[in-house]
Design a protein around this motif. Structure first.
Motif, mmCIF file in Angstrom:
data_model
loop_
_atom_site.group_PDB
_atom_site.id
_atom_site.type_symbol
_atom_site.label_atom_id
_atom_site.label_comp_id
_atom_site.label_asym_id
_atom_site.label_seq_id
_atom_site.Cartn_x
_atom_site.Cartn_y
_atom_site.Cartn_z
ATOM 1 N N GLN A 394 0.745 -1.159 0.061
ATOM 2 C CA GLN A 394 -0.017 -0.258 0.026
ATOM 3 C C GLN A 394 0.784 1.101 -0.005
ATOM 4 O OE1 GLN A 394 -2.396 0.089 3.633
ATOM 5 N NE2 GLN A 394 -0.758 0.311 4.944
ATOM 6 N N SER A 395 0.267 2.402 -0.531
ATOM 7 C CA SER A 395 0.906 3.788 -0.558
ATOM 8 C C SER A 395 1.877 4.029 -1.593
ATOM 9 C CB SER A 395 1.614 4.069 0.743
ATOM 10 O OG SER A 395 0.600 4.088 1.823
ATOM 11 N N GLN A 396 2.454 2.827 -2.398
ATOM 12 C CA GLN A 396 3.276 3.132 -3.583
ATOM 13 C C GLN A 396 2.589 3.901 -4.722
ATOM 14 O OE1 GLN A 396 2.827 0.214 -1.990
ATOM 15 N NE2 GLN A 396 5.028 -0.279 -1.006
ATOM 16 N N LYS A 397 3.161 4.768 -5.196
ATOM 17 C CA LYS A 397 2.472 5.487 -6.157
ATOM 18 C C LYS A 397 2.813 5.243 -7.728
ATOM 19 C CE LYS A 397 0.998 8.384 -2.950
ATOM 20 N NZ LYS A 397 1.570 7.791 -2.031
ATOM 21 N N SER A 398 3.527 4.066 -7.983
ATOM 22 C CA SER A 398 4.176 3.766 -9.340
ATOM 23 C C SER A 398 4.321 2.095 -9.346
ATOM 24 C CB SER A 398 5.237 4.328 -9.605
ATOM 25 O OG SER A 398 6.447 4.161 -9.256
ATOM 26 N N ALA A 399 4.362 1.573 -10.492
ATOM 27 C CA ALA A 399 4.608 0.071 -10.592
ATOM 28 C C ALA A 399 6.009 -0.031 -10.184
ATOM 29 C CB ALA A 399 4.227 -0.273 -12.201
ATOM 30 N N SER A 400 6.849 0.709 -10.610
ATOM 31 C CA SER A 400 8.315 0.496 -10.390
ATOM 32 C C SER A 400 8.414 0.451 -8.824
ATOM 33 C CB SER A 400 9.341 1.581 -11.016
ATOM 34 O OG SER A 400 8.722 2.669 -10.753
ATOM 35 N N GLU A 401 7.844 1.441 -8.149
ATOM 36 C CA GLU A 401 8.226 1.635 -6.722
ATOM 37 C C GLU A 401 7.591 0.309 -6.221
ATOM 38 O OE1 GLU A 401 6.559 4.575 -3.028
ATOM 39 O OE2 GLU A 401 6.139 4.771 -5.070
ATOM 40 N N VAL A 402 6.309 -0.137 -6.284
ATOM 41 C CA VAL A 402 5.940 -1.330 -5.555
ATOM 42 C C VAL A 402 6.613 -2.526 -6.048
ATOM 43 C CG1 VAL A 402 4.159 -1.858 -7.230
ATOM 44 C CG2 VAL A 402 3.532 -2.486 -4.925
ATOM 45 N N CYS A 403 7.137 -2.794 -7.277
ATOM 46 C CA CYS A 403 7.869 -3.770 -7.394
ATOM 47 C C CYS A 403 9.324 -3.954 -6.954
ATOM 48 C CB CYS A 403 7.797 -3.905 -8.929
ATOM 49 S SG CYS A 403 6.554 -4.417 -9.978
ATOM 50 N N SER A 404 9.856 -2.726 -6.458
ATOM 51 C CA SER A 404 10.925 -2.561 -5.991
ATOM 52 C C SER A 404 10.988 -2.997 -4.590
ATOM 53 C CB SER A 404 11.577 -1.316 -6.095
ATOM 54 O OG SER A 404 11.880 -1.052 -7.549
ATOM 55 N N GLY A 405 9.780 -2.770 -3.871
ATOM 56 C CA GLY A 405 9.411 -3.131 -2.545
ATOM 57 C C GLY A 405 9.189 -4.515 -2.412
ATOM 58 N N TRP A 406 8.694 -5.062 -3.420
ATOM 59 C CA TRP A 406 8.398 -6.394 -3.291
ATOM 60 C C TRP A 406 9.801 -7.310 -3.591
ATOM 61 C CZ3 TRP A 406 3.532 -6.136 -6.654
ATOM 62 C CH2 TRP A 406 2.295 -5.713 -5.917
ATOM 63 N N GLN A 407 10.522 -6.619 -4.480
ATOM 64 C CA GLN A 407 11.808 -7.598 -4.536
ATOM 65 C C GLN A 407 12.826 -7.391 -3.679
ATOM 66 O OE1 GLN A 407 13.913 -5.776 -8.239
ATOM 67 N NE2 GLN A 407 15.247 -7.637 -8.457
ATOM 68 N N ASN A 408 12.790 -6.341 -2.778
ATOM 69 C CA ASN A 408 13.720 -6.358 -1.742
ATOM 70 C C ASN A 408 12.947 -6.883 -0.273
ATOM 71 O OD1 ASN A 408 15.629 -4.697 -3.159
ATOM 72 N ND2 ASN A 408 14.339 -2.735 -2.882
ATOM 73 N N SER A 409 11.698 -7.360 -0.647
ATOM 74 C CA SER A 409 11.218 -8.094 0.738
ATOM 75 C C SER A 409 11.434 -9.652 0.392
ATOM 76 C CB SER A 409 9.880 -7.612 0.918
ATOM 77 O OG SER A 409 9.240 -8.485 1.812
ATOM 78 N N PRO A 410 12.156 -10.266 1.235
ATOM 79 C CA PRO A 410 12.451 -11.623 0.914
ATOM 80 C C PRO A 410 11.223 -12.664 1.152
ATOM 81 C CG PRO A 410 14.139 -10.892 2.724
ATOM 82 C CD PRO A 410 13.015 -9.966 2.328
ATOM 83 N N SER A 411 10.228 -12.326 1.895
ATOM 84 C CA SER A 411 8.820 -13.192 1.790
ATOM 85 C C SER A 411 8.067 -12.842 0.613
ATOM 86 C CB SER A 411 8.280 -12.838 3.011
ATOM 87 O OG SER A 411 7.861 -11.322 2.985
ATOM 88 N N HIS A 412 8.056 -11.500 -0.040
ATOM 89 C CA HIS A 412 7.324 -11.384 -1.087
ATOM 90 C C HIS A 412 8.011 -11.768 -2.215
ATOM 91 C CE1 HIS A 412 5.501 -8.360 1.834
ATOM 92 N NE2 HIS A 412 4.501 -8.480 0.716
ATOM 93 N N TYR A 413 9.339 -11.748 -2.454
ATOM 94 C CA TYR A 413 10.024 -12.188 -3.483
ATOM 95 C C TYR A 413 10.074 -13.811 -3.823
ATOM 96 C CZ TYR A 413 14.303 -12.642 -6.470
ATOM 97 O OH TYR A 413 15.252 -12.574 -7.449
ATOM 98 N N ALA A 414 9.904 -14.265 -2.630
ATOM 99 C CA ALA A 414 9.912 -15.752 -2.560
ATOM 100 C C ALA A 414 8.631 -16.357 -3.282
ATOM 101 C CB ALA A 414 10.041 -16.428 -1.487
ATOM 102 N N VAL A 415 7.587 -15.554 -3.134
ATOM 103 C CA VAL A 415 6.293 -15.798 -3.855
ATOM 104 C C VAL A 415 6.503 -15.471 -5.239
ATOM 105 C CG1 VAL A 415 3.967 -15.244 -3.970
ATOM 106 C CG2 VAL A 415 4.983 -15.386 -1.579
#
Length: 443
Positions: A394-415
């Motif tokens: 939540q709160s991310q303003k762009s596709a690149s911002e939210v995907c960067s957050g997911w990539q840097n989160s081990p649990s999200h990246y694993a999915v």
């Protein structure tokens, strides 16, 4: 002149000689062949004639002399089955029957015997495994070794007739979902072979990843299918287009837009079908992704943007978001560039890890929409109630911002990097003031 004594001596010797010759006057009046009814292929034996005499049996030397005089010979009605030489030596050469005969040179003595050459089976094989759908039938491929084995009868039995039955000819019929063993056995022997049969439920329905697509000429899209129930057998799949001048489809479900018009793409999975309506329009916005001079096609068949889409941000006045949730909140779908920006970024992560690209799924999109709506209505960011794998933000303003957050989160990246996933659903609820809720669902 000779004396009387000498004359009597001569007569005496003559009588003795005559008496000895009388013993040689015994005649052979008949003969029989002592041979078995059958011989195993490859066997070698010698015929043993049994002669019949009109008196006492002569001594061996005398008998041999008489047999030489008779000129006994042997013959086979089929030398390719049973071969015999002049001395009565027999060889069984191949499966079949042949008559072996003995006769004297003058034809006064004859005897014969019909012999069957048999081949004993040594092994049996059959189809190792079968996977069938309820109601389907298939014939087992059963073979007995050696190939020329004789008098072979095979009996088939099923370990569970409620799962699969088998006919006397080896045809298996699937009755209900489950597993059963079909045994093929050679009668009268201990030879047997087993086929493991798995019966899967029949397909009840088929669903395509998209039921409608809008493409521009030369654009492509990847269609995938799912069946229900999931464990149903799907081994015969074909894709067809109702109008190949508008859009074509290959055996893997890759759709290619050709010219303006409408075509129906149909997938047939074991006789059950589903359809996707494809609209090709030169000036229409694509529902597969942004199209520009920098785009390329990924392995999943999805149009990929090499530049703009990967970093697209929300420009609320410029992007035609048409999906209003209420007066304040909106959400994106496949008609909007941020959707494809998220997909491209996620597929870029997977490609870097050697994984295949995910394809967009309308059904998973719907789940993602409902999950965003759940977060909004309950003022939360929680996986409570999730029925498919998902990642949230939540709160991310762009596709690149939210995907960067997911990539840097081990649990999200694993999915994201799960190799078992082939499809993705994407949604973002956003509010004019800048609040956002993101969800990706996987399958």
């Amino acid at each position: 002149m000779k004396s009387t004594h000498q004359t009597l001596l001569a007569l005496s010797v003559s009588c003795v000689l005559a008496a000895s010759l009388a013993g040689c006057g015994v005649q052979i009046t008949g003969v029989a062949l002592d041979l078995p009814d059958s011989l195993e292929k490859g066997a070698v034996i010698t015929a043993e004639p049994e002669y019949i005499f009109d008196g006492a049996t002569p001594e061996s030397a005398a008998l041999a002399k008489k047999l030489d005089a008779l000129g006994i010979g042997y013959v086979s009605s089929d030398p390719t089955v049973v071969m015999v030489d002049d001395f009565g030596n027999l060889a069984a050469l191949k499966a079949g029957t042949a008559e072996v005969a003995l006769s004297s040179q003058d034809g006064t003595l004859t005897a014969s015997k019909t012999i069957e050459v048999v081949v004993t089976p040594t092994d049996i094989t059959t189809t190792d495994t079968l996977t069938l759908t309820t109601g389907e039938a298939a014939a087992l491929e059963t073979a007995v070794a050696p190939e020329d084995a004789t008098h072979v009868a095979i009996t088939y039995t099923s370990s569970d007739d409620a799962i699969a039955t088998v006919s006397d000819a080896g045809e298996v019929t699937a009755v209900a979902a489950g597993e059963a063993d079909i045994t093929a056995a050679v009668d009268g022997t201990e030879l047997a072979a087993v086929c493991q049969v798995t019966v899967l439920p029949a397909i009840e329905s088929v669903e395509l990843s998209d039921t409608a697509l809008t493409l521009q000429p030369e654009e492509t899209a990847q269609l995938t299918y799912t069946v229900a129930p999931e464990e149903a057998l799907a081994d015969n799949v074909t894709y067809t287009s109702s109008d190949e001048t508008v859009a074509t489809v290959d055996a893997e479900g890759n759709v290619t837009a050709i010219a303006d018009g409408t075509a129906t793409i149909t997938v047939d999975v074991n006789g059950v079908t589903a359809e996707c309506e494809v609209t090709v329009a030169t000036k229409a916005a694509s529902t597969v992704g942004n199209s520009n001079s920098g785009s390329s096609t990924a392995s999943g068949g999805q149009a990929q943007n090499s530049s703009a889409a990967a970093s697209s941000s929300f420009e609320y006045g410029a992007i035609p978001f048409s999906n209003a949730n209420d007066g304040t909140w909106w959400y994106i779908d496949q008609a909007d560039s941020p959707y494809w920006a998220v997909l491209n970024n996620i597929n870029a992560m997977r490609a870097a890890g050697g994984l295949s690209a995910l394809s967009a799924s309308s059904s998973l999109d719907s789940i993602a929409y409902s999950r965003c709506d759940y977060q909004l209505k309950n003022n939360t960011l929680s996986h409570d109630g999730a029925q498919t794998p998902e990642i949230l933000a939540q709160s991310q303003k762009s596709a690149s911002e939210v995907c960067s957050g997911w990539q840097n989160s081990p649990s999200h990246y694993a999915v994201i990097m799960n190799p078992n996933f082939t499809q993705i659903g994407i949604c973002c609820y956003f509010e004019i003031g800048g609040k956002t809720i993101w969800c990706c669902t996987f399958g």
